[in-house]
Design a protein around this motif. Structure first.
Motif: not given
Length: 170
Positions: A122-128
């Motif tokens: 969730e964090t990875l994709f939110a940042r991207v």
């Protein structure tokens, strides 16, 4: 094996076994067969990216594909980052590099599925998605009750886009 210097490149069939071993080290990722990993590294190389460290070891991999009839969409199947390389934003670097590689061919949307509570994904994709200024829609793609017989969490579909690359803004 810890390094903040990575080479990002298109995978090749010879990476299949190394990818299989990387995914085995990246619990809770669902393992695939070696044959499936060979296909990711050959048939789907255009929509995948590999990261190797300074010693030439495969330490990161993103597998993806373009769903049939949707050339504007990149579906991310799996993101694997070796534990020794976590915390260095390698997943984010790989995903942004892959997006940059595919944008000139018309890719404007990214899709993936994430199980509820997978904070790292969730964090990875939110940042991207934030880096790409991409609006996001969420829905259940595969239901625990309907598709998995109660034996697997829901797979939540995240669809982001259309996105803007920094190079598109200039």
């Amino acid at each position: 094996m810890e390094s903040d210097i990575f080479t990002l490149r298109k995978p090749e069939a010879a990476d299949g076994l190394a990818l299989h071993k990387l995914v085995e080290r990246c619990s809770p990722l669902d393992p695939n067969s070696i044959y499936c990993n060979l296909l990711h590294c050959s048939h789907f190389a255009d929509t995948a990216i590999a990261a190797e460290n300074a010693d030439g070891e495969l330490v990161g991999f993103i597998s993806g594909y373009q769903p049939p009839g949707r050339a504007d969409t990149l579906f991310i199947w799996q993101v694997a980052v070796d534990a020794a390389c976590r915390g260095q934003k390698l997943g984010q670097k790989m995903l942004l590099a892959l997006t940059e590689r595919l944008a000139p061919a018309g890719v404007q949307y990214i899709e993936t599925t994430i199980t509820p509570g997978n904070v790292a994904s969730e964090t990875l994709f939110a940042r991207v998605f934030a880096a790409l200024s991409a609006p996001v829609e969420r829905s259940v793609l595969f239901s625990r009750a309907v598709h998995f017989g109660g034996e697997h969490e829901d797979e939540m579909l995240y669809r982001a886009g259309p996105f803007k690359l920094a190079t598109q803004n200039s």
